[in-house]
Design an enzyme around this catalytic site. Structure first.
Site, mmCIF file in Angstrom:
data_model
loop_
_atom_site.group_PDB
_atom_site.id
_atom_site.type_symbol
_atom_site.label_atom_id
_atom_site.label_comp_id
_atom_site.label_asym_id
_atom_site.label_seq_id
_atom_site.Cartn_x
_atom_site.Cartn_y
_atom_site.Cartn_z
ATOM 1 N N ASN A 65 0.881 -1.176 0.000
ATOM 2 C CA ASN A 65 0.000 0.000 0.000
ATOM 3 C C ASN A 65 0.915 1.221 0.000
ATOM 4 O O ASN A 65 1.597 1.489 0.987
ATOM 5 C CB ASN A 65 -0.864 -0.058 1.247
ATOM 6 C CG ASN A 65 -1.943 1.002 1.336
ATOM 7 O OD1 ASN A 65 -2.473 1.246 2.406
ATOM 8 N ND2 ASN A 65 -2.296 1.634 0.242
ATOM 9 N N CYS B 170 -5.568 6.385 7.819
ATOM 10 C CA CYS B 170 -4.861 5.349 7.075
ATOM 11 C C CYS B 170 -3.802 4.747 7.989
ATOM 12 O O CYS B 170 -2.838 5.419 8.355
ATOM 13 C CB CYS B 170 -4.221 5.910 5.810
ATOM 14 S SG CYS B 170 -3.350 4.628 4.872
ATOM 15 N N ASN C 30 -1.643 2.176 7.396
ATOM 16 C CA ASN C 30 -0.350 1.953 6.757
ATOM 17 C C ASN C 30 0.422 3.256 6.589
ATOM 18 O O ASN C 30 1.642 3.292 6.775
ATOM 19 C CB ASN C 30 -0.538 1.274 5.397
ATOM 20 C CG ASN C 30 -0.892 -0.191 5.527
ATOM 21 O OD1 ASN C 30 -0.448 -0.866 6.443
ATOM 22 N ND2 ASN C 30 -1.702 -0.691 4.606
ATOM 23 N N ARG D 145 -12.482 3.377 -0.365
ATOM 24 C CA ARG D 145 -13.224 4.446 -1.041
ATOM 25 C C ARG D 145 -12.215 5.486 -1.535
ATOM 26 O O ARG D 145 -11.284 5.871 -0.830
ATOM 27 C CB ARG D 145 -14.261 5.073 -0.110
ATOM 28 C CG ARG D 145 -13.703 5.697 1.146
ATOM 29 C CD ARG D 145 -14.783 6.367 1.959
ATOM 30 N NE ARG D 145 -14.218 7.004 3.144
ATOM 31 C CZ ARG D 145 -14.892 7.774 3.972
ATOM 32 N NH1 ARG D 145 -16.172 8.015 3.754
ATOM 33 N NH2 ARG D 145 -14.308 8.313 5.025
ATOM 34 N N CYS E 131 -4.397 -2.574 3.629
ATOM 35 C CA CYS E 131 -5.103 -1.453 4.263
ATOM 36 C C CYS E 131 -4.991 -1.619 5.772
ATOM 37 O O CYS E 131 -5.560 -2.555 6.341
ATOM 38 C CB CYS E 131 -6.566 -1.425 3.824
ATOM 39 S SG CYS E 131 -7.542 -0.113 4.617
#
Length: 270
Positions: free
Chosen positions: A15, A75, A77, A205, A213
């Site tokens: 990611n 987020c 990560n 999204r 994720c």
């Protein structure tokens, strides 16, 4: 006029992110458009999300943009990546990151083990669409709605404990972004449990299917605990690696690697 922006390219289990210090940005930049430009994998640097950070006295502020220029609320990560970057640049091991009003406590044990305490989650039915609205999807793709749950971890996640093929994950992920289902969109987690491990794919999204994720891992782990599918500690497995998950006093803590790929300069026309 062409201006120069220093950037760092990083990833957490595939990611990937372009990370920029706010001090290197002119106040005249349209940040949403800049995010779209730098995130483009053909004409920019390429990433899943664009990260801006700013140092304050006792914390670091992080702002997250999706590849479509929309903003993201969290987020996991990216938080690990930012914590590692700060550690590499300053030597700090205990780091507080603020995303909006969400406080994330990070600890860098070493370069490959960064933990993030994301706090408590809520199982929020307020933004869960009525069951009849998603019944058609559930029936078509053999989704068991009794094993589907909404988790709010600072951003919204719908966790589906059903195995779907990648092409079906893409279709379901896209369809669940419909305004009549989730007004602001939703991150869709496709989770499969084996031997106290969660094998996870996430439709984010504003980004689509990503290789990993972190917030999805936290939400899916919390959902698995609530439904009794797993116990703490556990592991969430992605294509390019895994995250160790645990629950302490109601707080969800993830631990895993973050990778520095490159430092460079991006030339921007204003």
């Amino acid at each position: 006029m062409i201006s120069k922006i220093n950037f760092v390219k990083m990833h957490g289990l595939g990611n990937d992110f372009v990370v920029v210090n706010k001090r290197d940005l002119s106040s005249s930049y349209d940040l949403s458009q800049l995010a779209k430009n730098m995130a483009d994998r053909h004409t920019g640097i390429g990433c899943d999300q664009f990260i801006i950070y700013e140092e304050h006295d006792d914390f670091y502020e992080m702002i997250i943009y999706n590849i479509d220029g929309s903003s993201a609320k969290l987020c996991g990560n990216a938080t690990r990546c930012l914590a590692k970057l700060i550690y590499l640049d300053t030597g700090k091991k205990d780091i507080t990151v603020m995303v909006g009003n969400k406080k994330l406590l990070c600890n860098v044990e070493d370069e490959n083990n960064i933990s993030v305490n994301v706090g408590k989650v809520s199982f929020n039915e307020v933004w869960m669409p009525s069951r009849d609205k998603i019944w058609e999807l559930a029936e078509r793709y053999m989704i068991d709605l009794k094993e589907t749950i909404c988790v709010d971890i600072g951003n919204p996640h719908l966790v589906i404990f059903s195995k779907l093929e990648p092409q079906d994950q893409k279709i379901v992920g896209e369809k669940l972004q419909a305004k009549e289902l989730f007004a602001d969109g939703v991150n869709v987690n496709f989770a499969e449990v084996k031997d106290n491990k969660i094998y996870l794919s996430v439709w984010e999204r504003g980004a689509g299917l990503t290789l990993a994720c972190g917030s999805g891992a936290c939400g899916s782990f919390a959902a698995g605990l609530k439904l009794g599918f797993i116990h703490s500690p556990s592991t969430v497995v992605f294509k390019y690696g895994s995250l160790t998950m645990k629950e302490e006093n109601g707080n969800i803590i993830m631990q895993g690697a973050a990778t520095l790929v490159a430092r460079g300069e991006y030339y921007c026309e204003q």
